[in-house]
Scaffold this motif. Structure first.
Motif, mmCIF file in Angstrom:
data_model
loop_
_atom_site.group_PDB
_atom_site.id
_atom_site.type_symbol
_atom_site.label_atom_id
_atom_site.label_comp_id
_atom_site.label_asym_id
_atom_site.label_seq_id
_atom_site.Cartn_x
_atom_site.Cartn_y
_atom_site.Cartn_z
ATOM 1 N N ALA A 119 0.834 -1.202 0.000
ATOM 2 C CA ALA A 119 0.000 0.000 0.000
ATOM 3 C C ALA A 119 0.872 1.256 0.000
ATOM 4 O O ALA A 119 0.567 2.242 -0.677
ATOM 5 C CB ALA A 119 -0.925 0.006 1.210
ATOM 6 N N ARG A 120 1.990 1.199 0.741
ATOM 7 C CA ARG A 120 2.884 2.359 0.802
ATOM 8 C C ARG A 120 3.524 2.616 -0.554
ATOM 9 O O ARG A 120 3.557 3.769 -1.027
ATOM 10 C CB ARG A 120 3.958 2.113 1.851
ATOM 11 N N THR A 121 4.016 1.568 -1.219
ATOM 12 C CA THR A 121 4.635 1.773 -2.534
ATOM 13 C C THR A 121 3.601 2.286 -3.534
ATOM 14 O O THR A 121 3.902 3.159 -4.351
ATOM 15 C CB THR A 121 5.287 0.482 -3.063
ATOM 16 N N GLN A 122 2.374 1.755 -3.451
ATOM 17 C CA GLN A 122 1.312 2.226 -4.347
ATOM 18 C C GLN A 122 1.011 3.703 -4.088
ATOM 19 O O GLN A 122 0.849 4.490 -5.020
ATOM 20 C CB GLN A 122 0.047 1.377 -4.147
ATOM 21 N N ALA A 123 0.973 4.086 -2.820
ATOM 22 C CA ALA A 123 0.707 5.485 -2.474
ATOM 23 C C ALA A 123 1.831 6.385 -2.976
ATOM 24 O O ALA A 123 1.581 7.489 -3.479
ATOM 25 C CB ALA A 123 0.547 5.632 -0.963
ATOM 26 N N GLU A 124 3.076 5.916 -2.856
ATOM 27 C CA GLU A 124 4.203 6.716 -3.356
ATOM 28 C C GLU A 124 4.121 6.877 -4.874
ATOM 29 O O GLU A 124 4.359 7.966 -5.406
ATOM 30 C CB GLU A 124 5.527 6.065 -2.946
ATOM 31 N N GLU A 125 3.773 5.789 -5.585
ATOM 32 C CA GLU A 125 3.618 5.867 -7.036
ATOM 33 C C GLU A 125 2.508 6.846 -7.413
ATOM 34 O O GLU A 125 2.647 7.646 -8.339
ATOM 35 C CB GLU A 125 3.319 4.487 -7.624
ATOM 36 N N SER A 153 1.905 14.456 -8.919
ATOM 37 C CA SER A 153 2.756 15.631 -9.115
ATOM 38 C C SER A 153 3.077 15.822 -10.593
ATOM 39 O O SER A 153 3.146 16.955 -11.076
ATOM 40 C CB SER A 153 4.037 15.513 -8.285
ATOM 41 N N GLU A 154 3.248 14.704 -11.342
ATOM 42 C CA GLU A 154 3.470 14.822 -12.788
ATOM 43 C C GLU A 154 2.238 15.424 -13.462
ATOM 44 O O GLU A 154 2.366 16.280 -14.340
ATOM 45 C CB GLU A 154 3.772 13.448 -13.388
ATOM 46 N N SER A 155 1.055 14.974 -13.050
ATOM 47 C CA SER A 155 -0.184 15.515 -13.623
ATOM 48 C C SER A 155 -0.323 16.996 -13.309
ATOM 49 O O SER A 155 -0.751 17.783 -14.155
ATOM 50 C CB SER A 155 -1.392 14.755 -13.076
#
Length: 118
Positions: free
Chosen positions: A31-37, A43-45
């Motif tokens: 869940a943490r890695t998904q949240a970071e992604e 931020s890119e958007s």
């Protein structure tokens, strides 16, 4: 001797609790890695949206400049039409028709853009 059953049961329960905690830790890591992604994507958007906004503002300024240029050309044409109309020996019917066409075009323009009320 002691009854080994309660000891064995406690050991099994502890192992089950450890496995359950390990699974929960793994799920939290995913869940943490998904949240970071997702945060990176957001931020890119945001950056892309900001660039789009800047480009849109530039296009808006270009369009406004084009409108001003067109407005100046129309004023120049109307002034020339008046000049020709005041010369002797001109075709008044043709000039009347040009003025009528100009007036008709202005009726379909917004009043903020130089149009007239119908």
């Amino acid at each position: 001797g002691e009854d080994p059953l309660p000891l064995r049961r406690a050991k099994i329960t502890a192992e089950a609790a450890v496995k359950k905690a390990e699974r929960a830790t793994a799920a939290a890591g995913k869940a943490r890695t998904q949240a970071e992604e997702d945060a990176v994507k957001a931020s890119e958007s945001r950056a892309a949206a900001e660039q789009d906004r800047i480009a849109a503002e530039a296009r808006k300024r270009e369009a406004e400049a084009a409108v001003e240029e067109a407005r100046a050309k129309v004023a120049e044409a109307e002034a020339y039409l008046e000049e020709v109309k005041n010369q002797p020996g001109c075709a008044h019917g043709a000039i009347w028709w040009m003025q009528r066409e100009l007036t008709e075009k202005k009726k379909f323009m917004p009043t903020a853009k130089g149009g007239i009320a119908k």
